[in-house]
Structure formats: structure tokens, C-alpha cells
Design a protein around this motif. Structure first.
Motif, PDB file in Angstrom:
ATOM      1  N   GLY A 320       0.813  -1.209   0.000  1.00  0.00           N
ATOM      2  CA  GLY A 320       0.000   0.000   0.000  1.00  0.00           C
ATOM      3  C   GLY A 320       0.845   1.257   0.000  1.00  0.00           C
ATOM      4  N   GLY A 324       0.798   3.832  -2.939  1.00  0.00           N
ATOM      5  CA  GLY A 324       0.450   5.205  -2.598  1.00  0.00           C
ATOM      6  C   GLY A 324       1.352   6.221  -3.274  1.00  0.00           C
ATOM      7  N   VAL A 341     -10.084   2.577  -4.952  1.00  0.00           N
ATOM      8  CA  VAL A 341      -9.150   1.449  -5.033  1.00  0.00           C
ATOM      9  C   VAL A 341      -9.964   0.174  -4.904  1.00  0.00           C
ATOM     10  N   VAL A 356      -2.272   3.438   1.548  1.00  0.00           N
ATOM     11  CA  VAL A 356      -2.351   4.337   0.388  1.00  0.00           C
ATOM     12  C   VAL A 356      -2.722   5.742   0.838  1.00  0.00           C
TER      13      VAL A 356
END
Length: 412
Positions: A320, A324, A341, A356
Motif C-alpha cells: 500500500g 500510494g 481502489v 495508500v
């Protein structure tokens, strides 16, 4: 959840099919329900509107119900799109499964089936399977053979939309350059639209969120990583060659030695996709040449994630953070109002989405994030189907689709 259909622009007043398309799309989008509405919105005379509306009603594309009123002149008709005028066929192809859906023009699902299937079997067996499944579904839904108006196919790879084929798809061996639209169109007897599956997901999500949440950037995490971008007016941004949104092959720092399926090294997909996370928990961590092995590993990883196993949670949080960074870059370039997402890892745990968000809000500039929302998909596994349905209906209501529907009919 009903998806919004796009209302047209002013269009051409010279070609009858363009005018009829404008009328049909205004009705379908809910912008007009009477002939007076259409005359006001299009600037056309009442007599011209009456002629074109009557053509569409006679052809069965619009329904006209007496709205009452009892005044002099022509009775007022309440216009609506005729759901029984035809059906949209949808094939949502994933690396390890396929879903076939039949909907009418009012977005009602008439038949729906999902089944395991590996795209690595190749395009010819897949096409044969789709033809058989749609024949079964149409019979099940009691749809006449002449009612399929359009087929929309979603593929998990780069797509040349104009040619209706995949272009060097990393996770679809044997599909490069295969004429998907041409082959299926010839066998099913209807136009075929082929698009990237994430584009369809993005379109489906964008047409079901409030309009003020557009533009929408949709990112999916699965066997690969991809994105779709829907503009503020609700249309897909595909780029010059249909390659927009292929973010899975952006290079990320620290992964220079990790080889991706595309043949390059350091791609975010090679380190943060569900397939990569699953391989990271295996003995070797090497990409498998057996797609079924990858599929089984992904299912096992998602199950571990749902169970809260520490090694799975740690891997997802790291993925993540990496993802991100890429999404923050996209936000600076595209300035979406809403980021979605999607993917099984997002549905199984909040950890990837949380990571993220943390990176995006820390690294992206305040102007780009002050009204930005980052959420999981509201539609989940239905996003691509909804997007395909919207794409199919709007294609049918385009000037080309209207012309095909009405055949040789022409209004003087």
C-alpha cells in the motif's frame, strides 16, 4: 444501483441519425420525457421532433405513453427508453475467471453467470466458450436471437479499442493482436466493443457516484495493477492510443532487481499486485509460468489476509505504501476529486487502503488533496459489468447505433 447515462451535446442537425441519437440519449439520460422538453433542449421545431420521435417509437426503441392532459392538439406522450428493444451482452474476462451477463436497455439483469476460466488457454477456446455461454444465457432469459444489440468485452491488459484487440498483454499469453471484436462479432451477429477491464470499472464507478465526485481515478489491485480515469463530464480518458492508466508498469525505487511479466524490472505491479504479494509468501518468490499456480497462490494469500495473518498484513501494508507513491504521482498529474481502489485485497482488509491514504495525504500537495476522497469501490466485483452496460447502451444510442437499429429508414 442504476447508472447515469450520458446526455449528448448539440450534435448535427443535418443527419437524421445524429438527431435521433440526440433525442434517444436525452430520453435515456432522464433529461427529457416529453416532446416539448426535446424541442426546448435541441432547438428543433415541434414538427421535426414529432417526426423523429415517431420513427423511434415505431422502431420500438422508445416507448410513448399517453400522459393525459385532455387539451387540443396532439396528445402528450411520456417518453422512455424501451427495455425490450434489445439486450446488451457483457463478457468480463479476468486471468482466472470469466463472467457473462445479459441486460436489457433499462439496465435490468436478465441472466448472469460466472465460472473459472484461464485466459492462458488462449483466444480461440475462450471465444468458443463465450459463444456457447451466451447462447445458453439468451435461451435461459427467453431473449429472441435477433435481440443482442451489442457485446462489450473487458480484457485485463492493454487494448487497442479501435481494432478491438489486446496489444502485448503481459498476463494474457497468446492474445496479442487476436481480433477479438471481429471474431466474436461474426459469430454473435452484433457489434463488439473491447476495452481494458479497469476502464470499464472506472466508468461503472463514476456513473454511480454523485456527479460532484468526478473526475474519478479508479485503481485496481489483482493479478496486475491498472487504473482508469473518468473526466468531469463522465467520459473515459483513454489517451492517444488507449494506453492511459497503465500505471502498473511505472518503476518504483528499491525494486530495480524485480523482473515484471512485461519484461522490464522495477514495475509497481511486480512488487505490489496481489500476484506479487502471494509469490512473496511462497518458498521462491519467483513469478510462476503456470497461471493456475498464480491463481491458487492469490486465493490463498487473500484467505490469509482475511484471517489476519501477520505476514500477509505486513506485506499488504508495504504494498500500500508503494502503491500510494504511484497514486500520489497520478493525483498531481490528473487532479481527481475521487480515488477508488478496488480488488480482493482491498475487500479483504482495510490495511492496503489505509497505507495508500497515509502516503497520498503526506506526499501530495494540499491543493490536490484538500477535497480529495480515497475509498474502496462501492460496486466491488460489479464495477466492470456496470461500466460495460453503460458503454453498450450508449453505443446503441450513438448515431451509428441508431442507424443500425433503424436500418434503411430515413426521414426526408
Amino acid at each position: 444501483m442504476a447508472a447515469r447515462l450520458g446526455a449528448p451535446g448539440s450534435g448535427s442537425r443535418r443527419h437524421p441519425d445524429a438527431v435521433r441519437s440526440q433525442i434517444a440519449r436525452l430520453v435515456a439520460a432522464g433529461e427529457a420525457s416529453h416532446r416539448l422538453d426535446l424541442s426546448r433542449l435541441t432547438g428543433l421545431s415541434r414538427s421535426s421532433i414529432h417526426t423523429h420521435v415517431q420513427d423511434l417509437v415505431d422502431a420500438g426503441l422508445l416507448h410513448g405513453e399517453d400522459a393525459g392532459g385532455g387539451g387540443r392538439g396532439r396528445p402528450a406522450l411520456r417518453l422512455s427508453l424501451a427495455g425490450d428493444a434489445g439486450v446488451v451482452l457483457i463478457a468480463d474476462l479476468a486471468p482466472f475467471s470469466t463472467r457473462c451477463v445479459v441486460t436489457d436497455l433499462t439496465q435490468r439483469v436478465l441472466a448472469d453467470v460466472a465460472f473459472p476460466w484461464q485466459l492462458s488457454e488462449g483466444p480461440e477456446p475462450t471465444v468458443a466458450l463465450l459463444v456457447d455461454r451466451f447462447a445458453d444465457l439468451l435461451e435461459q432469459a427467453k431473449v429472441p436471437a435477433d435481440r443482442p444489440r451489442v457485446l462489450v468485452v473487458g480484457l485485463p491488459g492493454p487494448v487497442d479499442v479501435a481494432q478491438g484487440m489486446a496489444v502485448r498483454p503481459p498476463i494474457m499469453p497468446g492474445w496479442d493482436g487476436f481480433p477479438v471484436a471481429e471474431r466474436l462479432g461474426g459469430l454473435l451477429g452484433c457489434p463488439v466493443l473491447v476495452d481494458n477491464d479497469v476502464n470499464l470499472m472506472a466508468l461503472g464507478e463514476a456513473r454511480t457516484v454523485p456527479p460532484e465526485q468526478l473526475p474519478v481515478l479508479f485503481v485496481t489491485v489483482g493479478a496486475g495493477i491498472g487504473a482508469g480515469f473518468v473526466l468531469a463530464d463522465g467520459t473515459l480518458h483513454r489517451g492517444a492510443d488507449g494506453a492511459a492508466g497503465d500505471i502498473g508498469h511505472i518503476r518504483v525505487p528499491g525494486a530495480e532487481e524485480v523482473v515484471c511479466r512485461c519484461g522490464k524490472a522495477g514495475c509497481v505491479e511486480a512488487v505490489a499486485s496481489t500476484a506479487a504479494l502471494a509469490r512473496g509468501l511462497t518458498a521462491t518468490g519467483e513469478p510462476s509460468l503456470d497461471m493456475d499456480e498464480d491463481g491458487a497462490a492469490m486465493r490463498d494469500f487473500v484467505a490469509r489476509l482475511r484471517d489476519g495473518l501477520p505476514e500477509a498484513l505486513h506485506a499488504v501494508r508495504a504494498a500500500g505504501a508503494t502503491l500510494g507513491e504511484v497514486i500520489a504521482l497520478c493525483i498531481h498529474m490528473l487532479n481527481p476529486r475521487h480515488v477508488v481502489v478496488g480488488g480482493e485485497v482491498v475487500e479483504a482488509s482495510d490495511d492496503l487502503l489505509s497505507a495508500v491514504r497515509a502516503v497520498v495525504y503526506r506526499h501530495a500537495l494540499p491543493l490536490a488533496t484538500r477535497e480529495l476522497s480515497i475509498t474502496r469501490s462501492e460496486l466491488g466485483g460489479d464495477a466492470a459489468v456496470v461500466g460495460a452496460m453503460v458503454l453498450g447502451i450508449e453505443q446503441l444510442l450513438s448515431p451509428t447505433g441508431i442507424g443500425r437499429f433503424l436500418g434503411p429508414r430515413r426521414t426526408p
